[in-house]
Design a protein around this motif. Structure first.
Motif, short mmCIF file in Angstrom:
data_model
loop_
_atom_site.label_atom_id
_atom_site.label_comp_id
_atom_site.label_asym_id
_atom_site.label_seq_id
_atom_site.Cartn_x
_atom_site.Cartn_y
_atom_site.Cartn_z
N GLU A 1 -0.71 30.36 1.70
CA GLU A 1 -0.56 29.31 2.71
C GLU A 1 -1.92 28.87 3.22
OE1 GLU A 1 -0.32 27.77 6.82
OE2 GLU A 1 -0.86 29.84 6.36
N GLY A 2 -2.81 29.83 3.41
CA GLY A 2 -4.16 29.50 3.86
C GLY A 2 -4.93 28.68 2.85
N TRP A 3 -4.83 29.05 1.58
CA TRP A 3 -5.53 28.28 0.55
C TRP A 3 -4.94 26.88 0.42
CZ3 TRP A 3 -10.10 29.42 -0.56
CH2 TRP A 3 -10.52 30.74 -0.70
N THR A 4 -3.62 26.76 0.60
CA THR A 4 -3.01 25.44 0.53
C THR A 4 -3.50 24.56 1.67
OG1 THR A 4 -1.05 26.45 -0.49
CG2 THR A 4 -0.84 24.19 0.32
N ARG A 5 -3.58 25.13 2.87
CA ARG A 5 -4.12 24.38 4.01
C ARG A 5 -5.53 23.90 3.71
NH1 ARG A 5 -5.35 27.40 8.18
NH2 ARG A 5 -4.40 29.37 7.56
N TRP A 6 -6.34 24.80 3.20
CA TRP A 6 -7.75 24.46 2.94
C TRP A 6 -7.86 23.31 1.94
CZ3 TRP A 6 -11.05 24.80 -1.38
CH2 TRP A 6 -12.42 24.67 -1.08
N ILE A 7 -7.05 23.34 0.88
CA ILE A 7 -7.13 22.30 -0.13
C ILE A 7 -6.63 20.97 0.41
CG2 ILE A 7 -6.11 21.55 -2.33
CD1 ILE A 7 -6.33 24.53 -3.17
N LEU A 8 -5.54 20.99 1.17
CA LEU A 8 -5.05 19.76 1.77
C LEU A 8 -6.11 19.14 2.68
CD1 LEU A 8 -1.34 20.67 2.63
CD2 LEU A 8 -2.18 19.37 0.67
N PRO B 1 0.82 -1.20 0.00
CA PRO B 1 0.00 0.00 0.00
C PRO B 1 0.86 1.26 0.00
CG PRO B 1 0.06 -0.97 2.19
CD PRO B 1 0.75 -1.94 1.27
N LEU B 2 0.35 2.32 -0.59
CA LEU B 2 1.07 3.59 -0.63
C LEU B 2 1.08 4.19 0.76
CD1 LEU B 2 2.47 5.63 -2.48
CD2 LEU B 2 0.26 6.76 -2.77
N THR B 3 2.28 4.46 1.26
CA THR B 3 2.43 5.02 2.59
C THR B 3 1.98 6.47 2.59
OG1 THR B 3 4.33 3.59 2.99
CG2 THR B 3 4.07 5.49 4.44
N ALA B 4 1.22 6.85 3.61
CA ALA B 4 0.77 8.23 3.71
C ALA B 4 1.98 9.14 3.90
CB ALA B 4 -0.20 8.39 4.88
N PRO B 5 2.10 10.19 3.11
CA PRO B 5 3.26 11.07 3.22
C PRO B 5 3.22 11.91 4.49
CG PRO B 5 1.67 11.98 1.67
CD PRO B 5 1.17 10.61 2.06
N ARG B 6 4.37 12.15 5.06
CA ARG B 6 4.49 13.05 6.21
C ARG B 6 4.78 14.45 5.65
NH1 ARG B 6 9.24 10.63 9.51
NH2 ARG B 6 10.10 10.67 7.39
N VAL B 7 3.79 15.30 5.67
CA VAL B 7 3.84 16.60 4.98
C VAL B 7 4.01 17.73 5.98
CG1 VAL B 7 2.63 18.17 3.43
CG2 VAL B 7 2.39 15.70 3.12
N GLY B 8 4.95 18.61 5.70
CA GLY B 8 5.08 19.84 6.45
C GLY B 8 4.80 21.02 5.53
N LEU B 9 3.86 21.86 5.91
CA LEU B 9 3.52 23.07 5.14
C LEU B 9 4.08 24.27 5.90
CD1 LEU B 9 2.01 24.62 2.90
CD2 LEU B 9 -0.03 24.54 4.35
N TYR B 10 5.00 24.98 5.27
CA TYR B 10 5.65 26.10 5.95
C TYR B 10 4.65 27.22 6.23
CZ TYR B 10 8.50 30.18 6.88
OH TYR B 10 9.02 31.32 7.45
N ARG B 11 4.75 27.73 7.47
CA ARG B 11 3.91 28.85 7.89
C ARG B 11 4.82 29.98 8.38
NH1 ARG B 11 0.24 29.31 13.36
NH2 ARG B 11 -0.95 31.17 12.79
N SER B 12 4.82 31.07 7.65
CA SER B 12 5.58 32.25 8.04
C SER B 12 4.73 33.14 8.95
CB SER B 12 5.99 33.05 6.80
OG SER B 12 6.57 34.28 7.15
N TRP B 13 5.39 33.97 9.76
CA TRP B 13 4.67 34.99 10.51
C TRP B 13 4.40 36.22 9.65
CZ3 TRP B 13 2.40 32.54 13.97
CH2 TRP B 13 3.04 31.58 14.75
N VAL B 14 4.92 36.22 8.42
CA VAL B 14 4.49 37.20 7.42
C VAL B 14 3.26 36.60 6.74
CG1 VAL B 14 5.10 38.46 5.33
CG2 VAL B 14 6.86 37.99 7.06
N PRO B 15 2.12 37.27 6.78
CA PRO B 15 0.90 36.65 6.26
C PRO B 15 1.01 36.24 4.79
CG PRO B 15 0.38 38.62 7.53
CD PRO B 15 1.87 38.61 7.35
N SER B 16 0.55 35.04 4.48
CA SER B 16 0.51 34.54 3.11
C SER B 16 -0.85 33.92 2.87
CB SER B 16 1.61 33.49 2.88
OG SER B 16 1.38 32.77 1.68
N ILE B 17 -1.65 34.57 2.05
CA ILE B 17 -2.96 34.03 1.72
C ILE B 17 -2.81 32.66 1.06
CG2 ILE B 17 -5.05 34.37 0.33
CD1 ILE B 17 -4.67 37.38 0.71
#
Length: 257
Positions: free
Chosen positions: A27-34, A9-25
């Motif tokens: 990053e928010g959309w990427t979180r939502w899609i994931l 079976p395909l192993t679930a990937p261990r994903v880290g999504l970088y979050r800066s303290w400089v706001p990035s819209i």
């Protein structure tokens, strides 16, 4: 037909999504899609990137768009925000990202986030649009045609030609003499219609440039998705480039078909 029960079976990937303290819209959309597509991920903040040993925790790290290279590395300045939120990943964080890939990890950069790779990873790829004036090239937000290598696992499930959201994005140029570890997985057409909707000035500067590039780096891989593959949660036609990149990193096949 029959099902091969012996296949691992395909192993679930261990994903880290970088979050800066400089706001990035982005990053928010990427979180939502994931989250919408049931990917498990961790929000990876500056302290963790600076701390190192990233490969022990992650198979894939995603850097979202809408952060300049200075904002990624330097972050917020002292005096403008509480001390806990000052700074970026720093030079040590850049070193740790390089080591993460060398150790077998997959680094995915979205749109302009690829700048850190171009500047700090010594790869045979440049942004052909960098430094052009708005008279020479201008494309603040439009839909363009994109040719995809569907024989590669990153392009799996897509049509040979897709519509791509381009918004002041890079156009990658690969050094032909140093490209043995570089695969161009999608590019803008060299001829025929390019613009599908919107405004573009100087479209010849974009023609035949790479939009998605995969670079072998040490034991790992860098996948540069050089346009808005998940823009505002609306560009469903190119989500698979992101999803396939994540699973490619987790499976360890480095994008090979």
């Amino acid at each position: 037909f029959s099902v091969d029960d012996s296949a691992a079976p395909l192993t679930a990937p261990r994903v880290g999504l970088y979050r800066s303290w400089v706001p990035s819209i982005d990053e928010g959309w990427t979180r939502w899609i994931l989250e919408e597509f049931d990917f498990t991920y961790v929000r990876l903040e500056n302290d963790a990137v600076r701390g190192g040993n990233l490969r022990d925790e992650y198979d894939v790290i995603i850097l979202p768009a809408q952060l300049t290279l200075d904002q990624l590395v330097e972050g917020r300045a002292p005096g403008e925000i509480p001390e806990a939120y000052v700074g970026g990943i720093g030079d040590e964080g850049v070193d740790n990202l390089r080591q993460f890939v060398r150790d077998g990890g997959t680094l995915i950069t979205l749109d302009s986030a690829g700048e850190v790779v171009l500047e700090h990873f010594d790869v045979p790829v440049t942004d052909a649009l960098d430094g052009l004036s708005t008279d020479q090239f201008y494309c603040p937000g439009c839909i363009v045609r994109l040719s995809v290598d569907t024989d590669n696992s990153i392009g799996f499930g897509l049509d040979d030609e897709v519509a791509a959201k381009f918004s002041n994005s890079p156009g990658y140029l690969v050094d032909a003499e140093s490209s043995s570890d570089v695969r161009i997985l999608a590019r803008y057409p060299s001829e025929g219609p390019l613009l599908m909707s919107g405004l573009i000035i100087g479209e010849e500067a974009l023609r035949d440039k790479a939009a998605v590039v995969q670079i072998g780096y040490g034991n790992g891989s860098i996948i540069m998705l050089g346009f808005r593959v998940q823009h505002r949660g609306q560009t469903h036609g190119t989500y698979k480039l992101l999803f396939n990149s994540i699973y490619s990193g987790a499976s360890g096949n480095n994008g090979q078909a």
